[in-house]
Design an enzyme around this catalytic site. Structure first.
Site, PDB file in Angstrom:
ATOM      1  N   ASP A   1       0.857  -1.185   0.000  1.00  0.00           N
ATOM      2  CA  ASP A   1       0.000   0.000   0.000  1.00  0.00           C
ATOM      3  C   ASP A   1       0.894   1.236   0.000  1.00  0.00           C
ATOM      4  OD1 ASP A   1       0.910   0.472   2.556  1.00  0.00           O
ATOM      5  OD2 ASP A   1      -0.972  -0.021   3.546  1.00  0.00           O
ATOM      6  N   SER A   2       0.275   2.410  -0.138  1.00  0.00           N
ATOM      7  CA  SER A   2       1.061   3.619  -0.398  1.00  0.00           C
ATOM      8  C   SER A   2       1.362   4.435   0.844  1.00  0.00           C
ATOM      9  CB  SER A   2       0.303   4.508  -1.382  1.00  0.00           C
ATOM     10  OG  SER A   2      -0.870   5.014  -0.751  1.00  0.00           O
ATOM     11  N   GLY A   3       0.776   4.070   1.966  1.00  0.00           N
ATOM     12  CA  GLY A   3       0.846   4.927   3.137  1.00  0.00           C
ATOM     13  C   GLY A   3      -0.376   5.820   3.260  1.00  0.00           C
ATOM     14  N   GLY A   4      -1.270   5.773   2.274  1.00  0.00           N
ATOM     15  CA  GLY A   4      -2.481   6.600   2.311  1.00  0.00           C
ATOM     16  C   GLY A   4      -3.379   6.284   3.482  1.00  0.00           C
TER      17      GLY A   4
ATOM     18  N   ASP B   1      -2.803   8.258  -1.918  1.00  0.00           N
ATOM     19  CA  ASP B   1      -4.152   8.813  -1.830  1.00  0.00           C
ATOM     20  C   ASP B   1      -4.453   9.217  -0.395  1.00  0.00           C
ATOM     21  OD1 ASP B   1      -4.274   6.224  -0.742  1.00  0.00           O
ATOM     22  OD2 ASP B   1      -6.403   6.055  -1.196  1.00  0.00           O
TER      23      ASP B   1
ATOM     24  N   GLN C   1     -11.731   6.981  -4.754  1.00  0.00           N
ATOM     25  CA  GLN C   1     -12.199   7.529  -3.482  1.00  0.00           C
ATOM     26  C   GLN C   1     -13.566   8.186  -3.688  1.00  0.00           C
ATOM     27  OE1 GLN C   1     -11.112   7.064  -0.506  1.00  0.00           O
ATOM     28  NE2 GLN C   1      -9.063   6.222  -0.828  1.00  0.00           N
TER      29      GLN C   1
ATOM     30  N   GLY D   1     -11.268   3.749   0.802  1.00  0.00           N
ATOM     31  CA  GLY D   1     -12.178   4.586   1.570  1.00  0.00           C
ATOM     32  C   GLY D   1     -13.448   3.907   2.010  1.00  0.00           C
TER      33      GLY D   1
ATOM     34  N   ASP E   1      -7.900  -7.619   1.093  1.00  0.00           N
ATOM     35  CA  ASP E   1      -6.954  -7.764   2.188  1.00  0.00           C
ATOM     36  C   ASP E   1      -7.620  -7.249   3.447  1.00  0.00           C
ATOM     37  OD1 ASP E   1      -5.402  -5.046   3.320  1.00  0.00           O
ATOM     38  OD2 ASP E   1      -6.502  -4.772   1.439  1.00  0.00           O
TER      39      ASP E   1
ATOM     40  N   HIS F   1      -4.830 -20.746  11.536  1.00  0.00           N
ATOM     41  CA  HIS F   1      -6.178 -21.267  11.286  1.00  0.00           C
ATOM     42  C   HIS F   1      -7.045 -20.247  10.557  1.00  0.00           C
ATOM     43  CE1 HIS F   1     -10.251 -22.659  11.706  1.00  0.00           C
ATOM     44  NE2 HIS F   1     -10.527 -21.475  12.246  1.00  0.00           N
TER      45      HIS F   1
END
Length: 376
Positions: free
Chosen positions: A92-95, A146, A194, A221, A271, A340
């Site tokens: 991910d981008s850190g957004g 984003d 978004q 979002g 995810d 599990h």
């Protein structure tokens, strides 16, 4: 990267296919275990492959940038070499950290200034350097920078944030296309839709993202506190606009029911930290429903956790033993429960793929949503 649709369900918008990267082929729909700091918590890479049967994992740009740092990752040859996972990786981008660390960051047109949660040092993320950082980490799929808006969110804030995210995306695309991968394999950039829960903003954002012509697209979002039905409404709206011949990734989702309902709307990738985070707190997802293993009723229950799944953690250990470990705060308890839960999530999307191929997904989904979310 190549995405091929193999089959479509007769009673829904669900589809199954393959997503081919230089580190391997992913079968979709797929769930991606979250490895925030380069490690899926409490789970060995061997277990990810052999027991859980994960096909792709996530890394977090914000956390990996702060620790261990880009120099160490580059010296190792990228995250694949550093953590020993030879399958595909998405970063991910850190957004999302822009959203979640609201008390220690400032958002401006240039980018985001933030304070490290580790040592209080000051840092600056821009669309350009986030592309550079993800090049250094070396993920197969990297996300555009984003802002993830909170829920609830005023319309004007959501609109201004979305428009800034679009401007940031254009800068991401420019930097990404002007640079090359560092480790000799292909990387793909996914933009992120978004617009909070406002239909007109979601339509506008989906159209803008689709027009970029990238190899895949993401929906951000959502799953930030809005009602589930609102999530599904926004997802369906967006999926109907995003190109059908490219993978669609719904970020940060979610419960087993969320996953099945969104597969039915045309989502291919998911995810969420839920399976591992809940596992550490004693919540188990099973094919029959949800178990709170801390409860007294499991104290003398010596049956396997869930023999249907077939994985070692789910079939070898008893509920009573796992309860004992969790109550005793033994590390093995968190490990067994995490393996599990992830085994269950990967089983769930595998079953979904089979049902889609058979054209029976919609009816199966309607039955399973109720079954999987009941508390045992």
């Amino acid at each position: 990267m190549q995405f091929t649709i193999l089959a479509k369900d007769k009673g829904s918008k669900a589809r199954t296919g393959t997503l081919t990267t230089d580190h391997g082929t992913i079968e979709t729909p797929i769930f991606m275990p979250v490895g925030t700091a380069g490690s899926v918590k409490a789970v060995h890479q061997r277990e990810l492959k052999e027991d859980i049967k994960a096909q792709i994992i996530l890394g977090n740009t914000y956390h990996l940038y702060l620790r261990p740092g880009l120099g160490i990752l580059e010296n190792a040859g990228g995250l694949h070499k550093f953590n020993g996972w030879d399958g595909p990786i998405l970063t991910d981008s850190g957004g999302y950290q822009v959203y979640s660390l609201s008390d220690i960051r400032k958002i401006k047109e240039e980018g985001v200034k933030f304070t490290s949660h580790i040592d209080g040092s000051r840092h600056h993320f821009t669309p350009e350097n986030v592309m550079d950082i993800q090049r250094s980490i070396g993920a197969d799929i990297i996300m555009a920078f984003d802002e993830c808006t909170p829920y609830p969110c005023e319309y004007d804030y959501a609109k201004n944030s979305m428009e800034r995210t679009h401007r940031w995306l254009q800068r991401c695309v420019g930097r990404f296309d002007a640079t090359e991968p560092k480790y000799g394999y292909h990387q793909s950039l996914f933009p992120i839709v978004q617009g909070s829960v406002y239909k007109d903003l979601r339509v506008q954002s989906a159209e803008f993202i689709a027009a970029q012509g990238r190899e895949g697209n993401a929906i951000g979002g959502l799953s930030v506190g809005e009602p589930a039905e609102m999530m599904y409404e926004m997802t369906e709206l967006v999926c109907d606009i995003l190109p059908a011949d490219k993978p669609r990734y719904l970020m940060g989702v979610g419960t087993p029911a969320n996953i099945l309902e969104n597969i039915a709307l045309g989502v291919d990738m998911f995810d969420c930290v839920m399976p591992t985070r809940n596992a550490r707190n004693g919540m188990l997802f099973t094919t029959q429903g949800i178990i709170n293993i801390r409860n007294e009723k499991w104290k003398d229950e010596h049956s396997p956790i869930d023999p249907t799944l077939g994985g070692y953690a789910s079939t070898f250990y008893s509920k009573a033993y796992l309860r004992h470990l969790i109550h005793s705060k033994e590390m093995l308890g968190a490990q067994i429960a995490s393996i599990h839960n992830l085994t269950f999530y990967l089983w769930l999307v595998k079953e979904a793929r089979e049902q889609i191929k058979n054209g029976t997904f919609a009816d199966w989904k309607n039955k399973m949503v109720h079954q999987l979310m009941q508390k045992l």
